[in-house]
Motif scaffolding. Structure first.
Motif, short mmCIF file in Angstrom:
data_model
loop_
_atom_site.label_atom_id
_atom_site.label_comp_id
_atom_site.label_asym_id
_atom_site.label_seq_id
_atom_site.Cartn_x
_atom_site.Cartn_y
_atom_site.Cartn_z
N PRO A 115 0.83 -1.22 0.00
CA PRO A 115 0.00 0.00 0.00
C PRO A 115 0.86 1.26 0.00
CG PRO A 115 0.27 -0.77 2.23
CD PRO A 115 1.05 -1.73 1.35
N ASP A 116 0.22 2.41 -0.18
CA ASP A 116 0.88 3.69 0.02
C ASP A 116 1.35 3.80 1.46
OD1 ASP A 116 0.66 4.90 -2.51
OD2 ASP A 116 -1.42 5.43 -2.12
N MET A 117 2.45 4.49 1.65
CA MET A 117 2.94 4.69 3.01
C MET A 117 1.93 5.44 3.88
SD MET A 117 6.45 6.52 4.37
CE MET A 117 7.55 5.16 4.03
N GLU A 118 1.19 6.35 3.27
CA GLU A 118 0.22 7.14 4.04
C GLU A 118 -0.78 6.25 4.77
OE1 GLU A 118 0.19 10.35 4.81
OE2 GLU A 118 2.12 10.40 3.79
N SER A 119 -1.12 5.12 4.17
CA SER A 119 -2.14 4.25 4.78
C SER A 119 -1.59 3.41 5.94
CB SER A 119 -2.75 3.34 3.72
OG SER A 119 -1.79 2.40 3.25
N ILE A 120 -0.27 3.41 6.14
CA ILE A 120 0.28 2.63 7.25
C ILE A 120 0.93 3.51 8.31
CG2 ILE A 120 0.68 0.61 5.79
CD1 ILE A 120 3.73 1.41 5.88
#
Length: 201
Positions: A115-120
């Motif tokens: 996933p995108d880093m923003e989502s983790i």
């Protein structure tokens, strides 16, 4: 119970300053991944005013090709292109690299599902209870790196397609070594660097 978030800013300013489609237009490549096995990695050198783009794919002749582009943010132009083709026979003492094996090493990093880093980012932090504000509250201490190298990845493996972005993977992994996605981001770049000697990881 109240929640507070405490951020530590290490350095300032980081984002993709150019649209990927704008870069693709200059490179004269389509936005969509046209080959059944293809990966593109756009690396934004935030302090160097340039992008490095890696494109690896298996063409219609079932041969692997790697393109490396240098893109100038200032002039919005390609400054350099390198092409790597994989010979099938030994060249002197040099044995040919197995591009199919390199592709499998890329896939084993979970690149099809990352996933995108923003989502983790919820995984980044060390929560603790702080009573200094007069009443107990949860404080989430986080490191936020806002300058450095940023990456945008597009990958296709037959019917599976994925794209995601992340930044400063080495730095974040030092602070959060148990986050699986950070491990995978770093493994992906490590494979590219070790097998193709690209992206200066």
């Amino acid at each position: 119970m109240k929640h507070y978030f405490l951020f530590f800013f290490l350095i300032l300013s980081n984002c993709f300053g150019q649209e990927v489609s704008e870069i693709n237009k200059v490179l004269e490549i389509p936005d969509s991944l046209e080959y059944e096995q293809e990966i593109r990695i756009y690396k934004d050198y935030s302090i160097a005013n340039k992008f490095e783009i890696l494109r690896m794919f298996k063409d219609q002749n079932k041969e692997w090709v790697v393109y490396r582009y240098w893109y100038s943010k200032e002039f919005k132009d390609v400054t350099k292109i390198n092409v790597i083709r994989f010979p099938k026979e030994n060249i002197g003492k040099l044995k040919p690299k197995n591009a199919d094996l390199i592709w499998l090493k890329i896939l084993i990093t979970n690149v099809e599902f990352l996933p995108d880093m923003e989502s983790i980012r919820y995984k980044f932090g060390t929560p603790f209870i702080d009573s200094d504000r007069g009443e107990p509250a949860i404080v989430n201490k986080k490191i936020l790196v806002t300058d450095g190298d940023a990456y945008k990845v597009f990958v296709r493996n037959e019917k599976n397609k994925n794209n995601f972005s992340f930044n400063n993977p080495k730095t974040y992994l030092k602070h959060y070594p148990a986050v699986d996605e950070l491990i995978s981001y770093n493994e992906l770049l490590s494979v590219i660097n070790k097998e193709l000697n690209l992206l200066n990881y």
